[in-house]
Design an enzyme around this catalytic site. Structure first.
Site, short mmCIF file in Angstrom:
data_model
loop_
_atom_site.label_atom_id
_atom_site.label_comp_id
_atom_site.label_asym_id
_atom_site.label_seq_id
_atom_site.Cartn_x
_atom_site.Cartn_y
_atom_site.Cartn_z
N LYS A 153 0.83 -1.22 0.00
CA LYS A 153 0.00 0.00 0.00
C LYS A 153 0.86 1.26 0.00
O LYS A 153 0.47 2.28 -0.56
CB LYS A 153 -0.90 0.02 1.24
CG LYS A 153 -2.07 -0.94 1.19
CD LYS A 153 -2.93 -0.79 2.43
CE LYS A 153 -4.05 -1.82 2.43
NZ LYS A 153 -4.96 -1.66 3.56
N ASP A 197 -10.20 2.00 1.75
CA ASP A 197 -10.34 1.67 3.17
C ASP A 197 -11.08 2.79 3.90
O ASP A 197 -11.84 2.54 4.84
CB ASP A 197 -8.96 1.49 3.82
CG ASP A 197 -8.30 0.17 3.43
OD1 ASP A 197 -9.04 -0.78 3.10
OD2 ASP A 197 -7.06 0.09 3.45
N THR A 227 1.93 1.34 21.69
CA THR A 227 3.12 2.17 21.71
C THR A 227 2.65 3.62 21.55
O THR A 227 2.26 4.03 20.45
CB THR A 227 4.06 1.78 20.53
OG1 THR A 227 4.21 0.36 20.55
CG2 THR A 227 5.41 2.46 20.64
#
Ligand code: NAP
Length: 536
Positions: free
Chosen positions: A332, A369, A417
């Protein structure tokens, strides 16, 4: 519907190299051999199992290859095979008894192989497959006698070459076979890249006018040759009887080739698409998009393309050519420098999941998406001003965050994270939250973009049960359909959106970009949901 038949006039065997030793009077014209484009290869542990599989296979495909070498005693099946072929005169059969050194399972000598194959011809098999190594090893008199017996039985000779490690020197292999002037030339190699399919398809294209040629590249990457071989001019292609009974690596079932890829209907006008990634074998995109093509009568096919390096995909795009592709991570991002143009949101997100080849041959990029996230949400609430918590800061989160911010939502990113959440928030003009702060607040929507809850992952929930603090829960994970997070939300009466809805929405937009037609969303959802339930 009956498969489209190839009508192949069998070459008179006096043409063959060994003709000098054959009968001197002109032979009668050979029988007409009718074979379909799809041949189901059958191997089995016993004669009973082989005949059972043959009976089942002919319910849909009337062209079978009997891998006699898979049986402990290949000759033992011949009387039953004879009965079977006499009973089913509409069935065409290939007999193969490949020896171990040539990649088969038969551990007898050449003379026995030839004897078994001759008997298979007498039993009614219309095509006999002899590997080129055996043809070259046979004494001229032995080969000539074999030819004569085949000719007398009205049987065609196919000579095959197999390379189980790579795709190389295919023309040389075809020339070795052609020296024997068989009725069929079969060249099988192993694809190590998608580009290897191009070599096989070129071989077929160059030789199909002068010979009946079958070309296949084995292995997962070879799917392109298996599906497109016949439309390129190949005499036929091979399929397996069922999952788990493949006679060659990468072989797909007859049902898949026929119903999903519609191998018998593909023609020169068929546009070829792919879903590219690694791994890709279990992608649901081929099922979803091919169902949509069929439903909307679009002459197109979408294939799973295992891409180890972007350059391999780009070669296929240029040279097959591919009309477009759905791409997964990391492609992508890697594909961006190769796009002639992309929509502004795709550029801002820095990820493109949909490629379309323009009429100018250039590649255009889109990100569906985003629509996959936005459409299901905007059906349920007003996004402008909505407080939305996004769990995760990876690729899927990027599309969600950029898309939602563009719609005017107030987006909070929470990630394992924390620095990754901070970075994404800065890029997309969203906010980052530490987990403990998130847990004390309430949101209109909670979106899980982490893989937590996905089949096979250890961590089943992205948050603790007492942290579920939203009016609507959206889980991007869609396998299983009902994730632990969605189950918990439902149990509290909180409405949910499943990852499947996103998957179908992003796929539906891809369909529209590729075809210019509205996507049959309900049908796409139905088949994918059914398949996921089947996979369990
Ligand atoms: P990705 O780029 O690898 O990102 C994964 C994110 O999840 C990272 O932020 C990572 O945090 C976090 N994460 C991973 N394991 C975690 C754990 N055990 N606990 C907490 N956080 C964890 O993956 P992706 O491409 O975004 O895909 C994520 C999920 O979305 C996958 O399950 C994928 O199947 C699904 N997805 C669904 C659709 C659809 O159409 N429904 C579309 C795209 C993706 P760190 O930053 O700390 O590593």
């Amino acid at each position: 519907m009956h498969p489209k038949q190839n009508h192949i006039k069998m070459r008179q065997l006096t043409d063959m190299r060994s003709a000098a030793t054959l009968a001197t009077s002109d032979p009668p014209a050979g029988p007409r051999l009718r074979v379909g484009k799809l041949c189901v290869a059958i191997q089995a542990a016993s004669p009973a199992e082989m005949m059972e599989r043959a009976e089942a296979a002919i319910q849909s495909v009337k062209f079978l290859e009997f891998r006699l070498d898979s049986l402990p005693k290949p000759a033992a099946i011949l009387p039953r095979l004879k009965e079977f072929l006499a009973e089913h005169r509409d069935v065409a059969a290939i007999a193969t008894c490949r020896r171990k050194p040539n990649g088969g399972n038969f551990d007898g000598p050449l003379a026995t192989e030839i004897e078994i194959l001759t008997k298979a011809a007498l039993a009614g098999c219309q095509i006999i497959d002899l590997e080129v190594e055996s043809a070259e090893e046979a004494r001229p008199a032995q080969l000539s006698h074999f030819h004569t017996r085949l000719w007398e039985a009205g049987t065609a000779l196919l000579i095959s070459f197999h390379d189980f490690t790579r795709t190389r020197s295919l023309d040389q292999a075809a020339d070795r076979i052609a020296a024997f002037k068989p009725d069929f030339v079969k060249v099988v190699s192993t694809a190590r890249s998608l580009a290897d399919n191009l070599a096989v398809l070129r071989l077929i294209e160059n030789r199909s006018a002068s010979s009946n040629i079958v070309g296949i590249a084995m292995g997962e990457e070879g799917i392109v040759s298996r599906v497109l071989g016949p439309r390129t001019g190949g005499a036929f292609t091979f399929a397996s009887f069922s999952d788990g009974s493949e006679t060659a690596p990468g072989q797909v079932t007859a049902q898949t080739l026929r119903d999903l890829y519609r191998v018998e209907q593909l023609d020169q006008a068929t546009r070829v698409f792919g879903v590219a990634g690694n791994p890709i074998a279990h992608s649901l995109s081929p099922l979803m998009q091919n169902t949509a093509f069929r439903r909307e009568s679009v002459n197109a096919v979408l294939l799973p393309l295992r891409v180890r390096a972007l350059e391999d995909l780009l070669t296929l795009v240029r040279e097959l050519p591919l009309a477009g592709a759905a791409v997964t991570m990391p492609l992508k991002q890697e594909v961006l420098p190769f796009l002639a143009n992309m929509d502004p949101l795709t550029a801002r997100i820095g990820a493109c999941n949909t490629l379309r080849t323009g009429a100018d041959g250039k590649l255009y990029g889109f990100n569906t998406d985003v629509a996959g996230v936005i459409r299901p949400l905007e059906k349920r609430l007003r996004l402008k001003g909505a407080r939305i918590a996004v769990l995760g800061a990876g690729g899927a989160a990027r599309a969600a965050v950029f898309g939602l911010v563009e719609q005017g939502a107030e987006v909070f990113i929470i990630n394992r994270t924390h620095e990754n959440a901070v970075t994404l928030a800065r890029q997309a003009k969203a906010k980052s939250l530490k987990h403990e702060v998130f847990a004390k607040q309430h949101f209109d929507v909670l979106i899980n973009t982490t893989p937590c809850g996905m089949k096979g992952t250890r961590q089943t929930m992205p948050i603790a049960e007492n942290e579920l603090n939203a009016g609507l829960v959206f889980d991007m994970v869609y396998n299983p359909l009902e994730t632990p997070l969605l189950k918990l939300a439902r149990s509290r009466g909180i409405p949910v959106i499943s990852g499947l809805e996103m998957f179908v929405q992003q796929g539906a937009r891809q369909f529209e970009i590729w075809t210019g037609k509205p996507a049959p969303e309900a049908e796409m959802l139905r088949v994918v949901e059914h398949e996921l339930r089947k996979r369990g």
